[in-house]
Design an enzyme around this catalytic site. Structure first.
Site, PDB file in Angstrom:
ATOM      1  N   ASN A 224      -6.503  12.540 -11.334  1.00  0.00           N
ATOM      2  CA  ASN A 224      -7.225  12.886 -12.563  1.00  0.00           C
ATOM      3  C   ASN A 224      -7.057  14.382 -12.810  1.00  0.00           C
ATOM      4  O   ASN A 224      -6.533  15.101 -11.960  1.00  0.00           O
ATOM      5  CB  ASN A 224      -8.705  12.480 -12.497  1.00  0.00           C
ATOM      6  CG  ASN A 224      -9.420  13.153 -11.347  1.00  0.00           C
ATOM      7  OD1 ASN A 224      -9.489  14.382 -11.291  1.00  0.00           O
ATOM      8  ND2 ASN A 224      -9.927  12.365 -10.411  1.00  0.00           N
TER       9      ASN A 224
ATOM     10  N   ASP B 256      -5.676   7.272  -5.598  1.00  0.00           N
ATOM     11  CA  ASP B 256      -5.961   8.699  -5.334  1.00  0.00           C
ATOM     12  C   ASP B 256      -6.785   8.844  -4.052  1.00  0.00           C
ATOM     13  O   ASP B 256      -6.433   9.618  -3.132  1.00  0.00           O
ATOM     14  CB  ASP B 256      -6.721   9.260  -6.552  1.00  0.00           C
ATOM     15  CG  ASP B 256      -6.783  10.773  -6.609  1.00  0.00           C
ATOM     16  OD1 ASP B 256      -6.121  11.434  -5.789  1.00  0.00           O
ATOM     17  OD2 ASP B 256      -7.497  11.288  -7.491  1.00  0.00           O
TER      18      ASP B 256
ATOM     19  N   THR C  70      -3.466   1.771 -14.684  1.00  0.00           N
ATOM     20  CA  THR C  70      -3.902   0.379 -14.909  1.00  0.00           C
ATOM     21  C   THR C  70      -5.129  -0.017 -14.084  1.00  0.00           C
ATOM     22  O   THR C  70      -5.533  -1.172 -14.112  1.00  0.00           O
ATOM     23  CB  THR C  70      -2.759  -0.624 -14.643  1.00  0.00           C
ATOM     24  OG1 THR C  70      -2.397  -0.580 -13.261  1.00  0.00           O
ATOM     25  CG2 THR C  70      -1.544  -0.308 -15.496  1.00  0.00           C
ATOM     26  N   GLY C  71      -5.709   0.926 -13.356  1.00  0.00           N
ATOM     27  CA  GLY C  71      -6.948   0.653 -12.614  1.00  0.00           C
ATOM     28  C   GLY C  71      -8.129   1.207 -13.380  1.00  0.00           C
ATOM     29  O   GLY C  71      -8.477   0.721 -14.457  1.00  0.00           O
ATOM     30  N   ALA C  72      -8.719   2.271 -12.848  1.00  0.00           N
ATOM     31  CA  ALA C  72      -9.906   2.882 -13.463  1.00  0.00           C
ATOM     32  C   ALA C  72      -9.657   3.292 -14.914  1.00  0.00           C
ATOM     33  O   ALA C  72     -10.584   3.271 -15.729  1.00  0.00           O
ATOM     34  CB  ALA C  72     -10.325   4.098 -12.645  1.00  0.00           C
ATOM     35  N   TYR C  73      -8.426   3.664 -15.254  1.00  0.00           N
ATOM     36  CA  TYR C  73      -8.146   4.138 -16.608  1.00  0.00           C
ATOM     37  C   TYR C  73      -7.929   3.013 -17.624  1.00  0.00           C
ATOM     38  O   TYR C  73      -7.801   3.267 -18.823  1.00  0.00           O
ATOM     39  CB  TYR C  73      -6.969   5.123 -16.608  1.00  0.00           C
ATOM     40  CG  TYR C  73      -7.365   6.534 -16.140  1.00  0.00           C
ATOM     41  CD1 TYR C  73      -8.670   6.845 -15.772  1.00  0.00           C
ATOM     42  CD2 TYR C  73      -6.412   7.547 -16.085  1.00  0.00           C
ATOM     43  CE1 TYR C  73      -9.023   8.126 -15.346  1.00  0.00           C
ATOM     44  CE2 TYR C  73      -6.754   8.842 -15.670  1.00  0.00           C
ATOM     45  CZ  TYR C  73      -8.062   9.122 -15.299  1.00  0.00           C
ATOM     46  OH  TYR C  73      -8.408  10.392 -14.894  1.00  0.00           O
TER      47      TYR C  73
ATOM     48  N   ASP D 287       0.868  -1.176   0.000  1.00  0.00           N
ATOM     49  CA  ASP D 287       0.000   0.000   0.000  1.00  0.00           C
ATOM     50  C   ASP D 287       0.906   1.227   0.000  1.00  0.00           C
ATOM     51  O   ASP D 287       1.662   1.452   0.945  1.00  0.00           O
ATOM     52  CB  ASP D 287      -0.860  -0.056   1.270  1.00  0.00           C
ATOM     53  CG  ASP D 287      -1.707   1.186   1.472  1.00  0.00           C
ATOM     54  OD1 ASP D 287      -1.597   2.155   0.683  1.00  0.00           O
ATOM     55  OD2 ASP D 287      -2.489   1.187   2.435  1.00  0.00           O
TER      56      ASP D 287
HETATM   57  N1  AR6 Z   1      -1.332   1.570  -2.998  1.00  0.00           N
HETATM   58  C1  AR6 Z   1      -0.786   1.194  -4.178  1.00  0.00           C
HETATM   59  N2  AR6 Z   1      -1.523   0.959  -5.289  1.00  0.00           N
HETATM   60  C2  AR6 Z   1      -2.857   1.099  -5.201  1.00  0.00           C
HETATM   61  C3  AR6 Z   1      -3.514   1.499  -4.009  1.00  0.00           C
HETATM   62  C4  AR6 Z   1      -2.691   1.739  -2.877  1.00  0.00           C
HETATM   63  N3  AR6 Z   1      -3.208   2.115  -1.697  1.00  0.00           N
HETATM   64  N4  AR6 Z   1      -4.858   1.539  -4.250  1.00  0.00           N
HETATM   65  C5  AR6 Z   1      -5.046   1.175  -5.537  1.00  0.00           C
HETATM   66  N5  AR6 Z   1      -3.836   0.900  -6.122  1.00  0.00           N
HETATM   67  P1  AR6 Z   1      -6.202   3.605 -10.052  1.00  0.00           P
HETATM   68  P2  AR6 Z   1      -5.714   4.970 -12.637  1.00  0.00           P
HETATM   69  C6  AR6 Z   1      -3.528   0.457  -7.482  1.00  0.00           C
HETATM   70  O1  AR6 Z   1      -7.580   3.255 -10.477  1.00  0.00           O
HETATM   71  O2  AR6 Z   1      -5.978   3.731 -13.401  1.00  0.00           O
HETATM   72  C7  AR6 Z   1      -8.985   7.596  -9.574  1.00  0.00           C
HETATM   73  O3  AR6 Z   1     -10.356   7.682  -9.291  1.00  0.00           O
HETATM   74  C8  AR6 Z   1      -4.631  -0.182  -8.298  1.00  0.00           C
HETATM   75  O4  AR6 Z   1      -4.844  -1.522  -7.873  1.00  0.00           O
HETATM   76  O5  AR6 Z   1      -5.983   4.103  -8.671  1.00  0.00           O
HETATM   77  O6  AR6 Z   1      -4.558   5.840 -13.017  1.00  0.00           O
HETATM   78  C9  AR6 Z   1      -8.387   8.937  -9.992  1.00  0.00           C
HETATM   79  O7  AR6 Z   1      -9.007  10.026  -9.350  1.00  0.00           O
HETATM   80  C10 AR6 Z   1      -4.020  -0.108  -9.700  1.00  0.00           C
HETATM   81  O8  AR6 Z   1      -3.075  -1.174  -9.872  1.00  0.00           O
HETATM   82  O9  AR6 Z   1      -5.557   4.735 -11.038  1.00  0.00           O
HETATM   83  C11 AR6 Z   1      -8.637   8.950 -11.478  1.00  0.00           C
HETATM   84  O10 AR6 Z   1      -9.936   9.405 -11.778  1.00  0.00           O
HETATM   85  C12 AR6 Z   1      -3.239   1.213  -9.658  1.00  0.00           C
HETATM   86  O11 AR6 Z   1      -3.152   1.573  -8.267  1.00  0.00           O
HETATM   87  C13 AR6 Z   1      -8.504   7.484 -11.870  1.00  0.00           C
HETATM   88  O12 AR6 Z   1      -8.810   6.735 -10.698  1.00  0.00           O
HETATM   89  C14 AR6 Z   1      -3.878   2.351 -10.420  1.00  0.00           C
HETATM   90  O13 AR6 Z   1      -5.296   2.314 -10.306  1.00  0.00           O
HETATM   91  C15 AR6 Z   1      -7.087   7.141 -12.289  1.00  0.00           C
HETATM   92  O14 AR6 Z   1      -7.058   5.823 -12.744  1.00  0.00           O
END
Ligand code: AR6
Length: 191
Positions: free
Chosen positions: A41, A51, A139-142, A27
Site C-alpha cells: 500500500n 504484504d 484482487t484481495g483487499a483492494y 505461496d
Molecule cells: N502468496 C501469494 N499470494 C498471496 C499470498 C501469498 N502468501 N497471500 C495472499 N495472496 P492482497 P491487494 C493473494 O489483499 O488486493 C494489504 O493489506 C490473495 O489471495 O494481498 O493488492 C496491503 O498492505 C490475493 O489473490 O493485495 C494493502 O493495504 C492477492 O494475493 C492491500 O492489502 C492479492 O491480495 C493490497 O490489496
C-alpha cells in the site's frame, strides 16, 4: 508473438518474445526467483494479505528499507514500484508496487494496474534480473475483480516480454487460491 503453450497438472506456461510466463498455485514467500513482487500500500509499512506474508517471512530488514524509501520519497503512489532486498526470503529482492483500489472500473483502475506490472518489470530489467514472481495484485483487499485483473496483468506482462530487450526471461504468477489460478489460466489461454 506466441511460441508455444504447455499445460501440466495445475501449471501452465506460454512464451512471448524471448520470455516465458508461468502460472502456478502457491505461496509467493517460498519462491526462489531473483525477485518477488509485493502488493503493498502507499505507506510501504506493511499490511495484511501477501504484504503481511512477505514481511513476516522476510523479517525486519525489508521494513527497515521501506522506511528509508519513505523518508526519501514519501510513500509509493498507486501504479509505481520500489525495490528492497529480500531479507530472509529465498528471493534476493522484493519489488513493492501499489495496486488500484477498485472503485467500479472507470476511475483509471486498469491503467494503474498495468503500470504496476510495467514498473515492476522495469525495475527488474534495470537490475538485470532473470526471474520474477508476481502475486495477483489488487484482487484481495483492494477488490479488483479477478477475471478483469488477470486480463490486464497477463496482457501487460506479455507485451513487456515481447517488446523490451532487457526483460527478465522468466515471469511467474504465483496464485494463492484455485479460483485465482483458474482465472489466470483462462486469460492466458485466450491472449
Ligand atoms: N502468496 C501469494 N499470494 C498471496 C499470498 C501469498 N502468501 N497471500 C495472499 N495472496 P492482497 P491487494 C493473494 O489483499 O488486493 C494489504 O493489506 C490473495 O489471495 O494481498 O493488492 C496491503 O498492505 C490475493 O489473490 O493485495 C494493502 O493495504 C492477492 O494475493 C492491500 O492489502 C492479492 O491480495 C493490497 O490489496
Amino acid at each position: 508473438m506466441e511460441k508455444h503453450t504447455t499445460v501440466s497438472g495445475e501449471e501452465m506456461e506460454r512464451d512471448f518474445g524471448s520470455g516465458t510466463i508461468q502460472l502456478a498455485r502457491g505461496d509467493i514467500t517460498k519462491e526462489s526467483t531473483d525477485a518477488v513482487v509485493n502488493a503493498a500500500n502507499e505507506s510501504l509499512l506493511g499490511g495484511g494479505g501477501v504484504d503481511g506474508a512477505i514481511h513476516r517471512a522476510g523479517g525486519p530488514a525489508i521494513l527497515e528499507e521501506c522506511r528509508a524509501i519513505r523518508a526519501r520519497q514519501g510513500g509509493c503512489p498507486p501504479g509505481e514500484a520500489v525495490v528492497t532486498g529480500g531479507g530472509r526470503l529465498p528471493a534476493r529482492f522484493v519489488i513493492h508496487t501499489v495496486g488500484p483500489v477498485w472503485r467500479g472500473g472507470d476511475q483509471g483502475e486498469p491503467a494503474i494496474l498495468a503500470s504496476c506490472y510495467r514498473n515492476a518489470l522495469r525495475l527488474a530489467a534495470e537490475k538485470g534480473l532473470r526471474s520474477v514472481s508476481f502475486p495477483s495484485i489488487a484482487t484481495g483487499a483492494y477488490g479488483y475483480p479477478v477475471g478483469k485483473a488477470a486480463a490486464v496483468a497477463l496482457s501487460t506482462v506479455a507485451t513487456f516480454l515481447a517488446e523490451e530487450k532487457g526483460a527478465p526471461p522468466r515471469v511467474r504468477f504465483v496464485l494463492f487460491d484455485e479460483e485465482t489460478l483458474r482465472a489466470y489460466r483462462e486469460s492466458l489461454a485466450s491472449l
